[in-house]
Design a protein around this motif. Structure first.
Motif, PDB file in Angstrom:
ATOM      1  N   MET A   1      37.244   6.462 -60.868  1.00  0.00           N
ATOM      2  CA  MET A   1      38.042   6.987 -59.968  1.00  0.00           C
ATOM      3  C   MET A   1      39.431   6.001 -59.533  1.00  0.00           C
ATOM      4  SD  MET A   1      37.028   8.744 -56.571  1.00  0.00           S
ATOM      5  CE  MET A   1      37.648   8.539 -55.024  1.00  0.00           C
ATOM      6  N   LYS A   2      40.467   6.319 -59.762  1.00  0.00           N
ATOM      7  CA  LYS A   2      41.653   5.481 -59.491  1.00  0.00           C
ATOM      8  C   LYS A   2      41.872   5.032 -57.856  1.00  0.00           C
ATOM      9  CE  LYS A   2      46.669   4.928 -60.379  1.00  0.00           C
ATOM     10  NZ  LYS A   2      47.744   5.497 -60.988  1.00  0.00           N
ATOM     11  N   LYS A   3      42.022   3.810 -57.512  1.00  0.00           N
ATOM     12  CA  LYS A   3      42.303   3.751 -56.220  1.00  0.00           C
ATOM     13  C   LYS A   3      43.512   3.302 -56.024  1.00  0.00           C
ATOM     14  CE  LYS A   3      37.993   1.364 -55.488  1.00  0.00           C
ATOM     15  NZ  LYS A   3      37.066  -0.100 -55.003  1.00  0.00           N
ATOM     16  N   THR A   4      44.102   3.722 -54.841  1.00  0.00           N
ATOM     17  CA  THR A   4      45.457   3.745 -54.436  1.00  0.00           C
ATOM     18  C   THR A   4      45.555   2.668 -53.037  1.00  0.00           C
ATOM     19  OG1 THR A   4      46.207   5.697 -55.202  1.00  0.00           O
ATOM     20  CG2 THR A   4      47.786   4.717 -53.616  1.00  0.00           C
ATOM     21  N   LYS A   5      46.446   1.744 -53.273  1.00  0.00           N
ATOM     22  CA  LYS A   5      46.613   0.702 -52.155  1.00  0.00           C
ATOM     23  C   LYS A   5      47.778   1.109 -51.300  1.00  0.00           C
ATOM     24  CE  LYS A   5      44.623  -3.460 -53.491  1.00  0.00           C
ATOM     25  NZ  LYS A   5      44.509  -4.883 -53.684  1.00  0.00           N
ATOM     26  N   LEU A   6      47.667   0.930 -49.891  1.00  0.00           N
ATOM     27  CA  LEU A   6      48.795   1.138 -48.959  1.00  0.00           C
ATOM     28  C   LEU A   6      49.273  -0.167 -48.687  1.00  0.00           C
ATOM     29  CD1 LEU A   6      50.415   2.957 -47.396  1.00  0.00           C
ATOM     30  CD2 LEU A   6      48.656   2.750 -45.483  1.00  0.00           C
ATOM     31  N   LEU A   7      50.534  -0.551 -48.856  1.00  0.00           N
ATOM     32  CA  LEU A   7      51.208  -1.597 -48.703  1.00  0.00           C
ATOM     33  C   LEU A   7      52.283  -1.266 -47.422  1.00  0.00           C
ATOM     34  CD1 LEU A   7      51.768  -3.077 -52.180  1.00  0.00           C
ATOM     35  CD2 LEU A   7      49.922  -3.679 -50.696  1.00  0.00           C
ATOM     36  N   ILE A   8      51.915  -2.263 -46.577  1.00  0.00           N
ATOM     37  CA  ILE A   8      52.942  -1.977 -45.281  1.00  0.00           C
ATOM     38  C   ILE A   8      53.599  -3.196 -44.874  1.00  0.00           C
ATOM     39  CG2 ILE A   8      52.954  -1.347 -42.792  1.00  0.00           C
ATOM     40  CD1 ILE A   8      50.348   0.087 -43.282  1.00  0.00           C
ATOM     41  N   ASP A   9      54.954  -3.181 -44.909  1.00  0.00           N
ATOM     42  CA  ASP A   9      55.661  -4.150 -44.428  1.00  0.00           C
ATOM     43  C   ASP A   9      56.101  -4.035 -43.045  1.00  0.00           C
ATOM     44  OD1 ASP A   9      55.877  -5.663 -46.899  1.00  0.00           O
ATOM     45  OD2 ASP A   9      57.839  -4.506 -47.326  1.00  0.00           O
ATOM     46  N   TYR A  10      55.334  -4.945 -42.062  1.00  0.00           N
ATOM     47  CA  TYR A  10      55.730  -5.017 -40.777  1.00  0.00           C
ATOM     48  C   TYR A  10      56.941  -5.702 -40.237  1.00  0.00           C
ATOM     49  CZ  TYR A  10      50.759  -3.544 -40.232  1.00  0.00           C
ATOM     50  OH  TYR A  10      49.654  -2.887 -40.398  1.00  0.00           O
ATOM     51  N   GLU A  11      57.614  -5.133 -39.450  1.00  0.00           N
ATOM     52  CA  GLU A  11      58.679  -6.172 -38.864  1.00  0.00           C
ATOM     53  C   GLU A  11      58.360  -7.055 -37.951  1.00  0.00           C
ATOM     54  OE1 GLU A  11      62.570  -4.659 -36.436  1.00  0.00           O
ATOM     55  OE2 GLU A  11      61.963  -3.422 -38.124  1.00  0.00           O
ATOM     56  N   TYR A  12      58.662  -8.376 -37.937  1.00  0.00           N
ATOM     57  CA  TYR A  12      58.179  -9.434 -37.263  1.00  0.00           C
ATOM     58  C   TYR A  12      59.371  -9.770 -36.314  1.00  0.00           C
ATOM     59  CZ  TYR A  12      54.270  -9.454 -40.502  1.00  0.00           C
ATOM     60  OH  TYR A  12      53.155  -9.246 -41.064  1.00  0.00           O
ATOM     61  N   ASP A  13      59.392  -9.193 -35.059  1.00  0.00           N
ATOM     62  CA  ASP A  13      60.740  -9.492 -34.419  1.00  0.00           C
ATOM     63  C   ASP A  13      60.342 -10.489 -33.360  1.00  0.00           C
ATOM     64  OD1 ASP A  13      59.026  -7.540 -33.069  1.00  0.00           O
ATOM     65  OD2 ASP A  13      60.641  -6.616 -32.206  1.00  0.00           O
ATOM     66  N   PHE A  14      59.662 -11.346 -33.694  1.00  0.00           N
ATOM     67  CA  PHE A  14      59.419 -12.401 -32.509  1.00  0.00           C
ATOM     68  C   PHE A  14      59.521 -13.893 -33.260  1.00  0.00           C
ATOM     69  CE2 PHE A  14      55.543 -10.878 -34.437  1.00  0.00           C
ATOM     70  CZ  PHE A  14      54.809 -12.046 -34.910  1.00  0.00           C
ATOM     71  N   GLU A  15      59.774 -14.977 -32.351  1.00  0.00           N
ATOM     72  CA  GLU A  15      59.912 -16.021 -32.900  1.00  0.00           C
ATOM     73  C   GLU A  15      58.322 -16.822 -32.340  1.00  0.00           C
ATOM     74  OE1 GLU A  15      63.516 -18.301 -32.737  1.00  0.00           O
ATOM     75  OE2 GLU A  15      64.256 -16.656 -31.518  1.00  0.00           O
ATOM     76  N   LEU A  16      57.901 -17.854 -33.163  1.00  0.00           N
ATOM     77  CA  LEU A  16      56.669 -18.745 -32.816  1.00  0.00           C
ATOM     78  C   LEU A  16      57.206 -20.112 -32.603  1.00  0.00           C
ATOM     79  CD1 LEU A  16      53.887 -17.056 -34.979  1.00  0.00           C
ATOM     80  CD2 LEU A  16      54.271 -16.589 -32.532  1.00  0.00           C
ATOM     81  N   PHE A  17      56.543 -20.674 -31.730  1.00  0.00           N
ATOM     82  CA  PHE A  17      56.680 -22.157 -31.415  1.00  0.00           C
ATOM     83  C   PHE A  17      55.325 -22.732 -31.398  1.00  0.00           C
ATOM     84  CE2 PHE A  17      60.429 -20.081 -29.808  1.00  0.00           C
ATOM     85  CZ  PHE A  17      61.390 -20.728 -30.567  1.00  0.00           C
ATOM     86  N   GLY A  18      55.000 -23.826 -32.058  1.00  0.00           N
ATOM     87  CA  GLY A  18      53.841 -24.594 -31.721  1.00  0.00           C
ATOM     88  C   GLY A  18      53.961 -25.851 -30.834  1.00  0.00           C
ATOM     89  N   ILE A  19      52.949 -26.014 -30.076  1.00  0.00           N
ATOM     90  CA  ILE A  19      52.975 -27.141 -28.833  1.00  0.00           C
ATOM     91  C   ILE A  19      51.689 -27.806 -28.992  1.00  0.00           C
ATOM     92  CG2 ILE A  19      53.061 -27.483 -26.478  1.00  0.00           C
ATOM     93  CD1 ILE A  19      54.492 -24.560 -26.095  1.00  0.00           C
ATOM     94  N   ALA A  20      52.094 -29.108 -29.064  1.00  0.00           N
ATOM     95  CA  ALA A  20      50.989 -30.261 -28.872  1.00  0.00           C
ATOM     96  C   ALA A  20      51.041 -30.633 -27.469  1.00  0.00           C
ATOM     97  CB  ALA A  20      51.107 -31.249 -30.049  1.00  0.00           C
ATOM     98  N   SER A  21      49.854 -30.443 -26.874  1.00  0.00           N
ATOM     99  CA  SER A  21      49.869 -30.844 -25.583  1.00  0.00           C
ATOM    100  C   SER A  21      48.201 -31.243 -25.274  1.00  0.00           C
ATOM    101  CB  SER A  21      50.408 -30.013 -24.647  1.00  0.00           C
ATOM    102  OG  SER A  21      50.138 -30.402 -23.331  1.00  0.00           O
ATOM    103  N   SER A  22      47.840 -32.207 -24.274  1.00  0.00           N
ATOM    104  CA  SER A  22      46.459 -32.379 -24.180  1.00  0.00           C
ATOM    105  C   SER A  22      46.303 -31.991 -22.638  1.00  0.00           C
ATOM    106  CB  SER A  22      46.430 -34.110 -23.738  1.00  0.00           C
ATOM    107  OG  SER A  22      47.232 -34.723 -23.242  1.00  0.00           O
ATOM    108  N   ALA A  23      47.492 -31.517 -21.997  1.00  0.00           N
ATOM    109  CA  ALA A  23      47.332 -30.768 -20.794  1.00  0.00           C
ATOM    110  C   ALA A  23      46.276 -29.513 -20.809  1.00  0.00           C
ATOM    111  CB  ALA A  23      48.670 -30.448 -20.054  1.00  0.00           C
ATOM    112  N   ARG A  24      45.930 -29.217 -19.217  1.00  0.00           N
ATOM    113  CA  ARG A  24      44.947 -28.256 -19.222  1.00  0.00           C
ATOM    114  C   ARG A  24      45.877 -26.888 -19.435  1.00  0.00           C
ATOM    115  NH1 ARG A  24      40.077 -29.089 -15.679  1.00  0.00           N
ATOM    116  NH2 ARG A  24      40.073 -26.875 -16.286  1.00  0.00           N
ATOM    117  N   PHE A  25      45.387 -25.807 -19.782  1.00  0.00           N
ATOM    118  CA  PHE A  25      46.322 -24.615 -19.972  1.00  0.00           C
ATOM    119  C   PHE A  25      47.166 -24.250 -18.736  1.00  0.00           C
ATOM    120  CE2 PHE A  25      46.119 -20.306 -22.392  1.00  0.00           C
ATOM    121  CZ  PHE A  25      47.510 -20.209 -22.572  1.00  0.00           C
TER     122      PHE A  25
END
Length: 139
Positions: A1-25
């Motif tokens: 039986m043949k399998k079909t994959k659904l490929l979805i391209d999501y739209e990433y409309d955000f920016e990410l920043f990484g923060i290093a901190s030893s402070a409490r949240f």
């Protein structure tokens, strides 16, 4: 039986920043609120469901207004020893996600402003195209 994959391209409309901190949240959220005149408030834990039925929670704060949505996440799960929101970026303690235009700042401006927060030791933009786990932010 043949399998079909659904490929979805999501739209990433955000920016990410990484923060290093030893402070409490809560101290970091308070300092960001003071500097940027935002209102980051603690929400229920952000939950990611995985294929194996596993759910992992992450602590987060949120600010929302008419032009943007800001989330501040703790990168490490409080429930598990070695589970991260961004497993390929374990050197960051916190992840800042910005949807929309935050006071019409570009990414460089956001970084410049946040470097003024005394609890932030290091902040850097995170390139979404290089992340394998960027789908963790699609909820």
């Amino acid at each position: 039986m043949k399998k079909t994959k659904l490929l979805i391209d999501y739209e990433y409309d955000f920016e990410l920043f990484g923060i290093a901190s030893s402070a409490r949240f809560f101290k970091l959220a308070w300092a960001i609120n003071s500097l940027l005149s935002t209102r980051l408030v603690k929400l229920e834990d952000y939950t990611i469901d995985f294929e194996k039925g596993e759910s992992i929670n992450f602590i987060n704060y949120c600010h929302e207004d008419e032009s943007c949505l800001i989330h501040l996440f703790k990168n490490k799960s409080p429930d598990y020893e070695n589970k991260y929101l961004l497993p390929e970026m374990t050197h960051f303690d916190f992840i800042l996600k910005i949807n929309g235009s935050f006071q019409t700042f570009a990414a460089e401006e956001v970084i410049k402003e946040l470097r003024e927060v005394k609890y932030i030791e290091y902040i850097a933009p995170i390139a979404l195209e290089k992340l394998k786990s960027k789908d963790n932010f699609l909820n």
